[in-house]
Design an enzyme around this catalytic site. Structure first.
Site, mmCIF file in Angstrom:
data_model
loop_
_atom_site.group_PDB
_atom_site.id
_atom_site.type_symbol
_atom_site.label_atom_id
_atom_site.label_comp_id
_atom_site.label_asym_id
_atom_site.label_seq_id
_atom_site.Cartn_x
_atom_site.Cartn_y
_atom_site.Cartn_z
ATOM 1 N N SER A 115 0.823 -1.199 0.000
ATOM 2 C CA SER A 115 0.000 0.000 0.000
ATOM 3 C C SER A 115 0.861 1.255 0.000
ATOM 4 O O SER A 115 1.960 1.267 0.564
ATOM 5 C CB SER A 115 -0.904 0.000 1.240
ATOM 6 O OG SER A 115 -1.519 1.258 1.432
ATOM 7 N N TYR A 157 -2.446 -0.290 9.986
ATOM 8 C CA TYR A 157 -2.614 -0.863 8.650
ATOM 9 C C TYR A 157 -1.325 -0.720 7.849
ATOM 10 O O TYR A 157 -0.835 -1.677 7.246
ATOM 11 C CB TYR A 157 -3.767 -0.166 7.923
ATOM 12 C CG TYR A 157 -3.861 -0.511 6.454
ATOM 13 C CD1 TYR A 157 -4.262 -1.779 6.043
ATOM 14 C CD2 TYR A 157 -3.532 0.425 5.468
ATOM 15 C CE1 TYR A 157 -4.336 -2.104 4.697
ATOM 16 C CE2 TYR A 157 -3.608 0.110 4.119
ATOM 17 C CZ TYR A 157 -4.011 -1.155 3.741
ATOM 18 O OH TYR A 157 -4.070 -1.487 2.413
#
Length: 351
Positions: free
Chosen positions: A142, A167
Site C-alpha cells: 500500500s 494498517y
C-alpha cells in the site's frame, strides 16, 4: 497457468479474477467474505464471476456457472490447516495475494483484525508457497507505507520506517516477510504499493462511494483537512493491467544491489517492490467537482480537520514499473468517474 487469487470477492481481486479468466487462465478464488463492509456487494461480485451465494460454504470448492476455469473457496487466510491443504491439492503455478483487512481508520478501532489477516494470514501464504514449491508470488502492499515521508513523488527507494497507522505497519511487515522468504527459499516475490484505486464495484468505505451515496441522498460529505488533500487516483482497469504484467514476469535478483550501500528498491533476492499508481495526483476538491459534474448535482460539504492515521497527499513515482513493463495508466479521471457513476446508479438503482 493455474493461479490462486486471494481476496477475490474484494474490489481489486474481483476485477483481476475476471480479467485473468477472460484471457484463459485457470483461477481459484479465495475469500473469507468478512463483514468489514456490506457482504451483499461481495456476493454480487462473486455472482458476476458465476458463483452463487447459496452454494458457498466454509472450505468447500464451488465451480463457476459462467467460467469453466473458475472455482471459489471460502476460507480465512489465518486458517493455516485449510490453506495448506488447498495448496497441496491444487499445485498452483502462481499466487496473487490481495486478501487483507483493509482500511486505515478501522485499524485504529480494531487492531487485532489486522494482525490476524495481514500478518498471520500472509505468513500462512508464504509458508504454503514454501512447502508446495510455488515460486511466483505477487502481493498487495500500500502507498500507506510511506507514512510521514513528505518527499514526493514517493519512490520505492525511499525509507518507509515511519508509518502512521497500524494498517500501514502491517503492509510494511508483509514486504519484509516476503523479502525474507525470497532470500531464504527462492520464492519470486513482487509487492505492489497501490495508490487510491477507484472504479465500478469499488469499496463502500472509500471516498468515491461514500461521496456518491451522500450526494445522491442529499447528505453532507465529510471533507477532511478542509479539502487540502490530494490523492494519486488510479482507475481499476489500469491497476489490473499492471498486476497481470507482474504475474507474467516473476521477480528476479538485481545484480546492481550493493550490500555495503543498500538501496531499498533493489535486492540480491528474487524480490521487487513497485509503486502502482497514476503518477498524477488530484486535489480532493477537484475530485469532488468531477464527481459532482458526473452525477449532475452539487455536494453539501462539511469541512473537517485531518483524521488520525491519514496523510495529506499521495503521489506515486512509477518510473520502475514504466521502465520494466512499459506500464502507464491511460484512463482520464473524468472518464473513470463517469464509468464509476454509471455503475453505481445502476447497481443501487438510482434513475
Amino acid at each position: 497457468m493455474k493461479i490462486l487469487v486471494t481476496g477475490t470477492a474484494g474490489f481489486i481481486g474481483f476485477h483481476l479474477t475476471k480479467k485473468l479468466l477472460q484471457r484463459g487462465a485457470e483461477v481459484v478464488g479465495l475469500d473469507n467474505i468478512n463483514d468489514y463492509y456490506d457482504v451483499n456487494l461481495k456476493y454480487a461480485r462473486l455472482e458476476e464471476l458465476g458463483i452463487k451465494k447459496e452454494e458457498i460454504e466454509d472450505n468447500k470448492i464451488v465451480v463457476s456457472k459462467t467460467y469453466p476455469k473458475h472455482r471459489f473457496i471460502k476460507v480465512d487466510l489465518a486458517d493455516s490447516k485449510n490453506i495448506d491443504e488447498l495448496f497441496k491439492k491444487e499445485e498452483f503455478d502462481a499466487v496473487c495475494n490481495l486478501a487483507a483487512q483493509a482500511g486505515v481508520r478501522y485499524s485504529i478501532e480494531n487492531p487485532h483484525a489486522y494482525i490476524q489477516s495481514n500478518i498471520v494470514g500472509f505468513l500462512n501464504i508464504l509458508e504454503a508457497c514454501r512447502h508446495n514449491n510455488v515460486k511466483n508470488l505477487c502481493f498487495a502492499s500500500s502507498s500507506s507505507v510511506y507514512g510521514l515521508n513528505k518527499s514526493q513523488p514517493f519512490k520505492t527507494s525511499d525509507h518507509t520506517d515511519h508509518p502512521v497507522s497500524l494498517y500501514a505497519a502491517t503492509k510494511k511487515s508483509d514486504e519484509m516477510m516476503a523479502h525474507t522468504y525470497a532470500h531464504l527459499y527462492g520464492i519470486c516475490a513482487t509487492g505492489l504499493r497501490f495508490f487510491t484505486v477507484y472504479g465500478p464495484w469499488g469499496r463502500p468505505d472509500m471516498a468515491p462511494m461514500l461521496f456518491a451515496d451522500a450526494i445522491l441522498n442529499n447528505r453532507e460529505i465529510k471533507v477532511f483537512n478542509h479539502g487540502n488533500m490530494s490523492r494519486d487516483f488510479t482507475y481499476i482497469d489500469d491497476i489490473v493491467d499492471g498486476i497481470i504484467k507482474v504475474i507474467d514476469n516473476p521477480a528476479k535478483s538485481d545484480s546492481n544491489f550493493d550490500a555495503k550501500n543498500p538501496n531499498s528498491s533493489l535486492s540480491s533476492a528474487s524480490y521487487k517492490i513497485y509503486n502502482i499508481g497514476n503518477n498524477a495526483p488530484v486535489n480532493l476538491m477537484d475530485f469532488i467537482q468531477t464527481l459532482e459534474k458526473s452525477i449532475g448535482k452539487e455536494a453539501k460539504k462539511n469541512f473537517m480537520p485531518m483524521q488520525a492515521g491519514d496523510v495529506e497527499s499521495t503521489y506515486a513515482d512509477t518510473t520502475e514499473l514504466i521502465k520494466t513493463f512499459d506500464y502507464k495508466p491511460n484512463t482520464k479521471l473524468s472518464d473513470g468517474i463517469e464509468k464509476f457513476v454509471n455503475w453505481y446508479k445502476n447497481f443501487y438503482k438510482y434513475k
